[in-house]
Write a protein that holds these residues in place. Structure first.
Motif, PDB file in Angstrom:
ATOM      1  N   LYS A  36       0.831  -1.110  -0.089  1.00 10.29           N
ATOM      2  CA  LYS A  36       0.081   0.080   0.081  1.00 10.29           C
ATOM      3  C   LYS A  36       0.916   1.134   0.072  1.00 10.29           C
ATOM      4  N   LYS A 108      -7.498  -4.913   8.237  1.00 16.72           N
ATOM      5  CA  LYS A 108      -7.662  -3.671   7.368  1.00 16.72           C
ATOM      6  C   LYS A 108      -6.450  -3.077   7.600  1.00 16.72           C
ATOM      7  N   THR A 110      -4.603   0.957   6.995  1.00 17.17           N
ATOM      8  CA  THR A 110      -4.761   2.250   6.491  1.00 17.17           C
ATOM      9  C   THR A 110      -3.509   3.057   6.811  1.00 17.17           C
TER      10      THR A 110
END
Length: 115
Positions: A36, A108, A110
């Motif tokens: 990411k 998850k 982020t």
């Protein structure tokens, strides 16, 4: 029958059978690698890049922060009872490294500006 020739052949055949029937450690521990990135507010065009794997016991996050400011990496986990909790780490500007979290398989991940 020559016993001196038979024993090495049996040892070789037994070792080969053991190798074929037992999965290797590399195969047993294969995990998916995720990546990411997020843009920096400065310098323009730079990013923070992270990667992590689906470890069973822990998660190691590898990061390369090209930003001029600290950045956060937030990992969300789900316990067996369904309880959701977060672990947030902060990385310094212009740094590269890794951080190990004592929980495995994040649900998850982020990249917020701060924790």
């Amino acid at each position: 029958m020559n016993v001196k020739k038979l024993v090495p052949a049996l040892v070789t055949a037994t070792a080969a059978a053991a190798l074929l029937s037992t999965p290797s450690a590399a195969t047993a521990e294969v995990t998916a690698v995720h990546k990411k990135s997020a843009k920096c507010s400065s310098p323009h065009g730079s990013k923070i890049n992270i990667s992590w794997g689906d470890g069973n016991v822990s998660t190691t996050v590898y990061f390369n922060n090209h930003c001029n400011q600290k950045r956060a990496i937030n990992l969300q986990f789900v316990q067996e009872n369904g309880k959701i909790f977060d672990k947030c780490i902060t990385v310094n500007p212009k740094t590269k490294g890794k951080k190990k979290i004592g929980y495995g398989m994040p649900n998850k991940v982020t990249l917020p500006r701060s924790c």
